[in-house]
Scaffold this active site. Structure first.
Site, PDB file in Angstrom:
ATOM      1  N   GLU A   1       6.001  -8.220 -21.553  1.00  0.00           N
ATOM      2  CA  GLU A   1       6.229  -6.793 -21.762  1.00  0.00           C
ATOM      3  C   GLU A   1       6.906  -6.603 -23.118  1.00  0.00           C
ATOM      4  O   GLU A   1       7.830  -7.344 -23.436  1.00  0.00           O
ATOM      5  CB  GLU A   1       7.127  -6.215 -20.665  1.00  0.00           C
ATOM      6  CG  GLU A   1       7.216  -4.702 -20.765  1.00  0.00           C
ATOM      7  CD  GLU A   1       8.115  -4.067 -19.704  1.00  0.00           C
ATOM      8  OE1 GLU A   1       8.758  -4.791 -18.927  1.00  0.00           O
ATOM      9  OE2 GLU A   1       8.174  -2.842 -19.679  1.00  0.00           O
TER      10      GLU A   1
ATOM     11  N   GLY B   1      17.478  -8.239 -21.151  1.00  0.00           N
ATOM     12  CA  GLY B   1      18.254  -8.656 -19.989  1.00  0.00           C
ATOM     13  C   GLY B   1      17.457  -9.540 -19.053  1.00  0.00           C
ATOM     14  O   GLY B   1      17.877 -10.654 -18.720  1.00  0.00           O
ATOM     15  N   ALA B   2      16.303  -9.046 -18.632  1.00  0.00           N
ATOM     16  CA  ALA B   2      15.502  -9.782 -17.667  1.00  0.00           C
ATOM     17  C   ALA B   2      14.132  -9.132 -17.566  1.00  0.00           C
ATOM     18  O   ALA B   2      13.913  -8.061 -18.137  1.00  0.00           O
ATOM     19  CB  ALA B   2      16.172  -9.773 -16.295  1.00  0.00           C
ATOM     20  N   MET B   3      13.242  -9.783 -16.827  1.00  0.00           N
ATOM     21  CA  MET B   3      11.871  -9.283 -16.750  1.00  0.00           C
ATOM     22  C   MET B   3      11.306  -9.461 -15.356  1.00  0.00           C
ATOM     23  O   MET B   3      11.403 -10.541 -14.772  1.00  0.00           O
ATOM     24  CB  MET B   3      11.024 -10.026 -17.799  1.00  0.00           C
ATOM     25  CG  MET B   3       9.583  -9.571 -17.837  1.00  0.00           C
ATOM     26  SD  MET B   3       9.452  -7.810 -18.286  1.00  0.00           S
ATOM     27  CE  MET B   3       7.982  -7.383 -17.379  1.00  0.00           C
TER      28      MET B   3
ATOM     29  N   ASN C   1       8.389  -9.846 -13.941  1.00  0.00           N
ATOM     30  CA  ASN C   1       7.081 -10.453 -13.683  1.00  0.00           C
ATOM     31  C   ASN C   1       6.847 -10.670 -12.186  1.00  0.00           C
ATOM     32  O   ASN C   1       7.731 -11.133 -11.480  1.00  0.00           O
ATOM     33  CB  ASN C   1       6.985 -11.819 -14.374  1.00  0.00           C
ATOM     34  CG  ASN C   1       7.541 -11.779 -15.766  1.00  0.00           C
ATOM     35  OD1 ASN C   1       7.075 -11.016 -16.589  1.00  0.00           O
ATOM     36  ND2 ASN C   1       8.585 -12.569 -16.028  1.00  0.00           N
TER      37      ASN C   1
ATOM     38  N   HIS D   1      17.882  -4.679 -10.123  1.00  0.00           N
ATOM     39  CA  HIS D   1      16.947  -3.911 -10.956  1.00  0.00           C
ATOM     40  C   HIS D   1      15.572  -4.571 -10.979  1.00  0.00           C
ATOM     41  O   HIS D   1      14.552  -3.920 -10.709  1.00  0.00           O
ATOM     42  CB  HIS D   1      17.518  -3.799 -12.373  1.00  0.00           C
ATOM     43  CG  HIS D   1      16.651  -3.054 -13.338  1.00  0.00           C
ATOM     44  ND1 HIS D   1      16.824  -1.720 -13.615  1.00  0.00           N
ATOM     45  CD2 HIS D   1      15.584  -3.460 -14.079  1.00  0.00           C
ATOM     46  CE1 HIS D   1      15.906  -1.329 -14.495  1.00  0.00           C
ATOM     47  NE2 HIS D   1      15.147  -2.376 -14.797  1.00  0.00           N
ATOM     48  N   GLU D   2      15.551  -5.850 -11.272  1.00  0.00           N
ATOM     49  CA  GLU D   2      14.247  -6.538 -11.369  1.00  0.00           C
ATOM     50  C   GLU D   2      13.579  -6.600 -10.007  1.00  0.00           C
ATOM     51  O   GLU D   2      12.363  -6.453  -9.892  1.00  0.00           O
ATOM     52  CB  GLU D   2      14.419  -7.943 -11.963  1.00  0.00           C
ATOM     53  CG  GLU D   2      15.133  -8.007 -13.316  1.00  0.00           C
ATOM     54  CD  GLU D   2      14.627  -7.026 -14.360  1.00  0.00           C
ATOM     55  OE1 GLU D   2      13.422  -6.681 -14.324  1.00  0.00           O
ATOM     56  OE2 GLU D   2      15.431  -6.584 -15.201  1.00  0.00           O
TER      57      GLU D   2
ATOM     58  N   HIS E   1      11.930  -3.311  -9.191  1.00  0.00           N
ATOM     59  CA  HIS E   1      10.690  -3.110  -9.949  1.00  0.00           C
ATOM     60  C   HIS E   1       9.463  -3.535  -9.146  1.00  0.00           C
ATOM     61  O   HIS E   1       8.353  -3.090  -9.431  1.00  0.00           O
ATOM     62  CB  HIS E   1      10.713  -3.925 -11.246  1.00  0.00           C
ATOM     63  CG  HIS E   1      11.202  -3.173 -12.450  1.00  0.00           C
ATOM     64  ND1 HIS E   1      10.826  -1.885 -12.746  1.00  0.00           N
ATOM     65  CD2 HIS E   1      12.028  -3.560 -13.465  1.00  0.00           C
ATOM     66  CE1 HIS E   1      11.396  -1.509 -13.889  1.00  0.00           C
ATOM     67  NE2 HIS E   1      12.135  -2.504 -14.341  1.00  0.00           N
TER      68      HIS E   1
END
Ligand code: ARG
Ligand code: ZN
Length: 865
Positions: A121, A260-262, A264, A296-297, A300
Site C-alpha cells: 500500500e 506504523g503497520a500494514m 495485509n 487498528h490493523e 481493517h
C-alpha cells in the site's frame, strides 16, 4: 520537474478484470525471480490494450496462453507495460526480476535486517511485478515462495496449502487466500524469527491460529501484542458483530518500516515499535500504542479488506473509519477521557496545522501527485472525527444499523465514501446531504460565540447567544460553505446550575449549527451565565468564545464533562501565555494561581483528570491559536509561564507527588494514571533547583521505562550536568536495544542547546544509527524538525538549513520518509515574516534539486506556489 496530478473526477472503471493471480517467487537478495500468471478478462466491449503498472522491474518474458509475445505486441516503459491483444479472456504469464537488497525506499519487496518483507500500500505492488495496481481490481491469490533453506520461514497471505523441497538447498511453501483482494493487500515475509503462537475461538466456534513473528530473542516482548490481538477480536464481535474469516492470523514485526503497520490479508506486517513491549523497555504510552495499532490493523480486516476502496481518493473510507473503531476500542480497554484528550491533542497540534498549510485537503482529496503523501492526519484523524459525528448524530444503535447495512450492501466490493454515507443515511431520518460536505470541504471551521445579556421582568435576565461558523479559505479551496456541525453545549451559572434554551434547539446537550449563524435565548435569574461550546470536541473545529478567566474557572468547577474541565484549563493556560508574550516580565495574578490551586484540590482524587490538567499546552498547540509567530518570543513566554507555575504551585505539586504511593509496576488503568500524574508533576518540580534530587532519585529507583523516561524528560529542566549524566547512564544501559535508544536519540535532538548541530551529527554517527532505518531517522531528524522549535526556527536559518541538507541526502534513499519530515518546513504560514523568508529559501533549494522525488516535490511545490 513535470509530474501529473491524478484527479478524483477522472475515475474510470478498470478495462480488464483479473480473477486469479498465481505468483511463484524465488527469493534472492539481488536476483529475485517473479513468475506471475494472471487470468484476465476484458470488461465490456472495447479494444483498448491491457495496461499494467511497473516500477523498477526488469522484464524477462511475456506470454499469452503459452505463446511468447512478439515485440510489436507489447511496449514497455519505466512505468507501464502495454499489451495489445484482441482476446477477451486469456492467461498472461510474465516473468521479471527484482533486487530487494537494493530497495531502500522500503516499498515493494525489500530486506529488513536480513528478513524479506513487503509493503504494497498504496502503490508498491508494481515494484514486485507488472499489474493493474489499483484497489478496485480484486483477485484470488495463490503464492509459492521459494528460498534457500537458510531462510527457514516462508509466509504469504491466506492458508498454507503445500510445502516441500525444491532441491537439497532450496525449499518452498505455497499459500492460498480464498478472499479476492486488491494487490495492495498482498504480502510476503521470509526470514528466521522467533514465533509466539496462540489461538482464538470466535463466537460462532471457529478456531483461529494466531502467530506472532519477532526478531530472535525477543519472544517475551511479544506477549502483550498477542493478548491485545485477542482483546481486539473479542471487541469487534461484541460491538460490531464481526468475526475473523480465515483459519490463521499472522503478525510479523520488522525493524525497517516506513509507517506504523500494514493490514495485509491474514499477514499483518508491523513496525517492531508497535509490537515489542515489556515493563523494562516500554512506557505506558508504548503499551497503549501497541494495543491500538494491533487493533487498528485487525479491524481493517472488515473495514478495508472485506470492503475496500474503489480508488485512493477514498482512503478515508477505510482509514477514518478504522481509526474511529480503534479509538472506541482503546477507550473501552483503557479510559474514555484520556483517549479523547490524546486524540484532540493530535487534531489541534497536527491536523489544524495541516489545514492551515498548503497541503490542506478534504478528508477525501480531489488531486494527488504521490499517494503516499495522503496518509495524513486529515485523512486519518479528521476522517475519524467525521465518523465520530455520524456516531453522535445517529446514536450508537443508529450507527450500528448503518454499519450493518454497509456490510450487507458492500461485502466483497471496492466502494466509495458516498456508498458509506448512503448506508448511514438508510439508518436515520436525518438528511445527511449537507453533512456530506465534510468529505469535500477542507479547512478548519471556526465557531464564534456571542453572548448578550439584558435584564427582563421580575429581576430575570434574558441571555441571547449567537453561534456563527465560518471556514477560512484554504490554499486548495477559496470558497467555503456552511457545514452541518453537531455542537455539544452546556450553559451553566457560577453555582453550577444548568440551563436550557427557550426555543428547545438544544436537545440532549447538543445543538446543530448548519447555517452561517443561529441564535437562541436563555432566561435566568443569574446575570452571569457561561456557555461551554463544542464540549468533548464534538466536531473538528476551533471555537472563539470570549470567556474571562473567571468563566474558565467556573467551567473547571462545574462542567459535567471532565473533558470540558480539562479544556477550560488549557484555554486558561493559553491566556496566561498570551499575557506573557505581550509583557514578558508580567506576573500572572494570584487570582489565577488560587483558581488553579482550588482546581488541584478539587481533583486530587481524580488523578487521571488532574494529571492532564497539569499539562501546559505544547508549543505546537499554542501555534494554532496564534499568527505572525515569533518563535523565540513565544518559547520564552511559555517557559516563563512554566517557571512561574512551578514556583507558585510548588507546595501543591509536592503534595500531589507525595500522595501518590509507589507500588510495583503493573499495566492497569489505575497504575497508569498514577504514573502519568506523578511524571507530569515531576517535570514541573524539576524546574526548581531544590528538587533536582527528586529527579535523580526517581531515575535511580525506577523499575519501569515510564518512570525512567519520566525522570529523564524532567532532567531536561535540571542542570546540564545532571541531564548529561543521566543520559550517559541511559545510553550505557540501553545501547543494545534500538527501540529504546530511539527515545534517547529523540531527547537529545530536542534539546535547546547551542551545540545542537554537533550533537545531531554525533547521533547520526552512533553505531546504532542508519539513514536507511526510518525509526532512527524519525527519532533524530524528525524530532528535531517537529519538536525542537527553538533551534529548528532559529532566526539565523541554521535549523532550516540543517534539515534541508539532510533531506537532500535522505530523499535519494527513502522519499516517503523525507516527505514526512519536510512537513514542518512547509508549514510556514503562521510564522513571522523573518521565519517565512528563511523557510522558503530552503524550500527553494529543495525544489531546485535535480532528481527530487515526486513525494517531496508535491509538498514543496505546493508550499511555494
Ligand atoms: N494501511 C496502513 C494503516 O493505516 C498504512 C499503510 C500506509 N503505507 C504507506 N506507505 N503509505 O494501517
Ligand atoms: Zn489503517
Amino acid at each position: 520537474m513535470s509530474v501529473q496530478a491524478k484527479r478524483r473526477a477522472d475515475y474510470q472503471p478498470p478495462a480488464f478484470s483479473i480473477a486469479t493471480v498465481d505468483l511463484h517467487i524465488t527469493l534472492h537478495p539481488t536476483q529475485t525471480q517473479v513468475i506471475s500468471t494472471l487470468s484476465v478478462t476484458r470488461n465490456g466491449n472495447h479494444d483498448s490494450p491491457l495496461i499494467l503498472d511497473g516500477d523498477n522491474l526488469s522484464l524477462n518474458t511475456i506470454a499469452i496462453n503459452g505463446n511468447a509475445l512478439s515485440d510489436d505486441e507489447y511496449t514497455v516503459s519505466d512505468t507501464l507495460l502495454s499489451i495489445s491483444t484482441h482476446l477477451d479472456e486469456f492467461v498472461l504469464e510474465i516473468t521479471n526480476t527484482i533486487a530487494p537488497e537494493q530497495n531502500k525506499a522500503l516499498e515493494g519487496l525489500y530486506l529488513s535486517g536480513g528478513a524479506y518483507c513487503t509493503q504494497c500500500e498504496a502503490e508498491g505492488f508494481r515494484r514486485i511485478t507488472y499489474f493493474m495496481d489499483r484497489p478496485d481490481v480484486l483477485s484470488v491469490y495463490t503464492v509459492t515462495v521459494v528460498a534457500d533453506k537458510s531462510v527457514p520461514m516462508l509466509l504469504a497471505n491466506g492458508n498454507p496449502v503445500d510445502k516441500g523441497e525444491v532441491d537439497e538447498n532450496t525449499h518452498f511453501v505455497k499459500w492460498h487466500d480464498p478472499h479476492p483482494k486488491p494487490c495492495y493487500l498482498f504480502a510476503l515475509v521470509a526470514g528466521d524469527f522467533d514465533l509466539l503462537t496462540d489461538s482464538y475461538t470466535t463466537t460462532s466456534g471457529k478456531e483461529v491460529a494466531l502467530e506472532l513473528y519477532v526478531d530472535k530473542g525477543k519472544k517475551s516482548q511479544g506477549v502483550f501484542a498477542l493478548e491485545s490481538l485477542k482483546r481486539a477480536m473479542k471487541w469487534d464481535e461484541d460491538v460490531f458483530g464481526l468475526e475473523y474469516d480465515l483459519d490463521i492470523y499472522m503478525i510479523v514485526a520488522v525493524d525497517f518500516f516506513n509507517m506504523g503497520a500494514m493490514e495485509n490479508k491474514g499477514l499483518n506486517v508491523f513496525n517492531s515499535k508497535f509490537v515489542l513491549a515489556d515493563q523494562k523497555s516500554a512506557t505506558d504510552d508504548d503499551f497503549f500504542n501497541v494495543e491500538s495499532v494491533i487493533a487498528h490493523e485487525y479491524f481493517h480486516n472488515w473495514t478495508g479488506n472485506r470492503i475496500t476502496c474503489r480508488d485512493w481518493f477514498q482512503l478515508s473510507l477505510k482509514e477514518g473509519l478504522t481509526v474511529f473503531r480503534d479509538q472506541q476500542f482503546s477507550a473501552d480497554m483503557t479510559s474514555a477521557l484520556s483517549n479523547r484528550i490524546k486524540h484532540v491533542r493530535v487534531m489541534r497540534e497536527h491536523q489544524f496545522a495541516e489545514d492551515a498549510s498548503a497541503m490542506s485537503h478534504p478528508i477525501r482529496p480531489e488531486e494527488v501527485i504521490e499517494m503516499n503523501n495522503f496518509y495524513t492526519v486529515t485523512v486519518y484523524d479528521k476522517g475519524a472525527e467525521v465518523i465520530r459525528m455520524f456516531h453522535t448524530l445517529l446514536g450508537p444503535e443508529g450507527f450500528r444499523r448503518g454499519m450493518d447495512e454497509y456490510f450487507r450492501r458492500h461485502d466483497g466490493q471496492a466502494v466509495t465514501c458516498d456508498d458509506f454515507i448512503s448506508a448511514m443515511q438508510s439508518a436515520t431520518d436525518l438528511d445527511l446531504t449537507q453533512f456530506s460536505r465534510w468529505y469535500s470541504q477542507s479547512g478548519t471551521p471556526i465557531i464564534t460565540v456571542e453572548h448578550c445579556t439584558e435584564s427582563a421582568e421580575n429581576g430575570m435576565f434574558k441571555h441571547t447567544f449567537t453561534l456563527s461558523q465560518h471556514t477560512p479559505a484554504t490554499s486548495d479551496q477559496s470558497e467555503k460553505q456552511p457545514l452541518y456541525i453537531p455542537v455539544n453545549i452546556e450553559i451553566i451559572d457560577k453555582q453550577g446550575n444548568t440551563y436550557t434554551d427557550n426555543e428547545s434547539l438544544i436537545q440532549n446537550g447538543m445543538i446543530v449549527l448548519k447555517d452561517a449563524s443561529m441564535r437562541f435565548t436563555v432566561n435566568a435569574q443569574s446575570a452571569d451565565l457561561t456557555p461551554v461550546v463544542l464540549g468533548n470536541f464534538s466536531a473538528p473545529a476551533k471555537v472563539e468564545n470570549p470567556l474571562g478567566t473567571d468563566a474558565l474557572l467556573t467551567i473547571f468547577k462545574h462542567s459535567k464533562d471532565p473533558f470540558n474541565r480539562w479544556d477550560a484549563m488549557q484555554t486558561l493556560y493559553d491566556r496566561c501565555i498570551k499575557q506573557l508574550e505581550a509583557s514578558p516580565d508580567a506576573e500572572i495574578s494570584n487570582d489565577i494561581w488560587n483558581g488553579i490551586k482550588q482546581a488541584i484540590a478539587q481533583e486530587q482524587d481524580n488523578l487521571e483528570l488532574l494529571g492532564e490538567c497539569l499539562v501546559i499546552p505544547s508549543f505546537e498547540t499554542l501555534c494554532q491559536s496564534r499568527s505572525n509567530i515569533n518563535v523565540a518570543a513565544l518559547s520564552k513566554a511559555r517557559k516563563a509561564f512554566c517557571d512561574q507555575y512551578a514556583r507558585s504551585l510548588e507546595q501543591e505539586l509536592l503534595n500531589v507527588f507525595n500522595n501518590i504511593e509507589q507500588s510495583a509496576y503493573s499495566y492497569t488503568q489505575d497504575a497508569i494514571n498514577k504514573r502519568r500524574c506523578k511524571n507530569v508533576v515531576l517535570a514541573h518540580l524539576a524546574r526548581l533547583p531544590q528538587h533536582e534530587s527528586m529527579v535523580i532519585a526517581q531515575f535511580d529507583s525506577a523499575d519501569n521505562m515510564t518512570d525512567t523516561l519520566g525522570a529523564l524528560r524532567s532532567a531536561q529542566h535540571c542542570s546540564s550536568a545532571t541531564f548529561d549524566s543521566l543520559m550517559a547512564q541511559f545510553e550505557e544501559t540501553w545501547n543494545h536495544d534500538p527501540l529504546v535508544l530511539d527515545k534517547w536519540f529523540a531527547l537529545h535532538a530536542t534539546q535547546n542547546r547551542d551545540d545542537i548541530f554537533a550533537t545531531i551529527t554525533m547521533l547520526c554517527e552512533h553505531p546504532q544509527f542508519a539513514m536507511s532505518n526510518p525509526n532512527r531517522v524519525r527519532s533524530v531528524i524528525g524530532s528535531f524538525a517537529f519538536y525542537n522549535s527553538e533551534k529548528f526556527h532559529s532566526l539565523d536559518g541554521s535549523g532550516y538549513k540543517f534539515v534541508t541538507d539532510y533531506l537532500l541526502k535522505l530523499d535519494a534513499v527513502n522519499p516517503q520518509v523525507a516527505a514526512r519530515i519536510v512537513t514542518p518546513l512547509t508549514q510556514w504560514q503562521g510564522f513571522a515574516i523573518e521565519h517565512q523568508q528563511q523557510m522558503k529559501q530552503q524550500l527553494g533549494r529543495l525544489l531546485n534539486h535535480k532528481g527530487l522525488s515526486k513525494d517531496v516535490f508535491e509538498k514543496v511545490s505546493k508550499s511555494l506556489a
